[in-house]
Design a protein around this motif. Structure first.
Motif, PDB file in Angstrom:
ATOM      1  N   TRP A  97     -44.284   7.623   9.936  1.00 52.31           N
ATOM      2  CA  TRP A  97     -44.720   7.163   8.611  1.00 52.31           C
ATOM      3  C   TRP A  97     -46.058   6.426   8.686  1.00 52.31           C
ATOM      4  O   TRP A  97     -46.944   6.623   7.837  1.00 52.31           O
ATOM      5  CB  TRP A  97     -43.644   6.263   8.002  1.00 52.31           C
ATOM      6  CG  TRP A  97     -43.969   5.795   6.625  1.00 52.31           C
ATOM      7  CD1 TRP A  97     -44.586   4.641   6.262  1.00 52.31           C
ATOM      8  CD2 TRP A  97     -43.696   6.499   5.419  1.00 52.31           C
ATOM      9  NE1 TRP A  97     -44.713   4.561   4.905  1.00 52.31           N
ATOM     10  CE2 TRP A  97     -44.164   5.697   4.355  1.00 52.31           C
ATOM     11  CE3 TRP A  97     -43.093   7.714   5.118  1.00 52.31           C
ATOM     12  CZ2 TRP A  97     -44.059   6.084   3.019  1.00 52.31           C
ATOM     13  CZ3 TRP A  97     -42.980   8.093   3.792  1.00 52.31           C
ATOM     14  CH2 TRP A  97     -43.467   7.291   2.765  1.00 52.31           C
ATOM     15  N   ASP A  98     -46.196   5.581   9.696  1.00 51.47           N
ATOM     16  CA  ASP A  98     -47.425   4.783   9.849  1.00 51.47           C
ATOM     17  C   ASP A  98     -48.668   5.650  10.007  1.00 51.47           C
ATOM     18  O   ASP A  98     -49.771   5.213   9.706  1.00 51.47           O
ATOM     19  CB  ASP A  98     -47.317   3.858  11.067  1.00 51.47           C
ATOM     20  CG  ASP A  98     -46.187   2.852  10.920  1.00 51.47           C
ATOM     21  OD1 ASP A  98     -45.698   2.680   9.788  1.00 51.47           O
ATOM     22  OD2 ASP A  98     -45.804   2.246  11.926  1.00 51.47           O
ATOM     23  N   GLY A 143     -48.904   8.737   8.619  1.00 52.16           N
ATOM     24  CA  GLY A 143     -48.958   9.712   7.531  1.00 52.16           C
ATOM     25  C   GLY A 143     -48.281  11.031   7.854  1.00 52.16           C
ATOM     26  O   GLY A 143     -48.472  12.014   7.134  1.00 52.16           O
ATOM     27  N   THR A 144     -47.463  11.045   8.899  1.00 52.85           N
ATOM     28  CA  THR A 144     -46.767  12.283   9.291  1.00 52.85           C
ATOM     29  C   THR A 144     -45.278  12.017   9.530  1.00 52.85           C
ATOM     30  O   THR A 144     -44.775  12.221  10.645  1.00 52.85           O
ATOM     31  CB  THR A 144     -47.390  12.872  10.580  1.00 52.85           C
ATOM     32  OG1 THR A 144     -47.338  11.867  11.612  1.00 52.85           O
ATOM     33  CG2 THR A 144     -48.817  13.317  10.352  1.00 52.85           C
TER      34      THR A 144
END
Length: 197
Positions: free
Chosen positions: A104-105, A107-108
């Protein structure tokens, strides 16, 4: 080599599932010997969760548990498990949330990649089988969150679909499957056989 016994304990929040699983393994170790191992997948994402983690840690102080904090990548616990251990993994629901949002951090997040969770599911069940080659007993705890109406949020629906899928697979390979309700253990599968209603 004899495969260890797998017990799956599923129940709602505060149903007594963790306490039940702990008592069961403590009794097994008192009778047959072995080491108590607690695999904890919870992470302190807020103050309430931190309080729950702290409370669980305090409850285990009076008993000789070896605790392994493992929020993701369950396979990384394998080198720490010894022959004859009594292992409690608490719990599938927090592990799943952690794994779905891994990345998540950057962007995936895994939840956005169609093949990501399939690969993690394969590793999960390979890890469980590997644990059962060492552990005399493996108890897996999970939350029942599927009794509610379907969520209007797509990500929550994806989470629930994966949780249901994992629960079904766990119960299919378990020797014993229990649903905790108000502190009472309801056996749905015992000794590898389904229990008639």
């Amino acid at each position: 080599m004899v495969r260890g016994k797998l017990k799956v304990v599923i129940g709602g929040v505060r149903s007594g599932k963790s306490a039940y699983a702990e008592r069961f393994l403590i009794e097994e170790v008192q009778r047959d010997g072995g080491r108590l191992v607690y695999i904890a997948s919870g992470t302190a994402t807020d103050s309430e969760m931190q309080e729950r983690i702290d409370r669980h840690r305090l409850e285990r102080v009076t008993t000789d548990w070896t605790t392994i904090e493992q929020p993701m990548k369950l396979e990384e616990v394998l080198p720490a498990i010894r022959q004859g251990d009594a292992v409690l993994w608490d719990c599938v629901t927090t592990w799943l949330a952690n794994e779905l949002y891994a990345g998540w951090d950057f962007g995936t997040p895994c939840i956005g990649d169609p093949d990501c969770m399939e690969q993690k599911e394969v590793r999960l069940f390979e890890t469980i089988e590997s644990l059962l080659t060492e552990a005399a007993h493996l108890v897996i705890v999970s939350n029942e969150v599927l009794d509610e109406l379907p969520s209007m949020y797509a990500e929550t629906r994806i989470y629930c679909e994966w949780l249901g899928r994992i629960h079904r697979k766990l119960v299919s390979i378990a020797d014993t499957a229990i649903e905790m309700d108000c502190g009472i253990a309801l056996y749905w599968k015992n000794g590898g056989k389904e229990v008639a209603e």
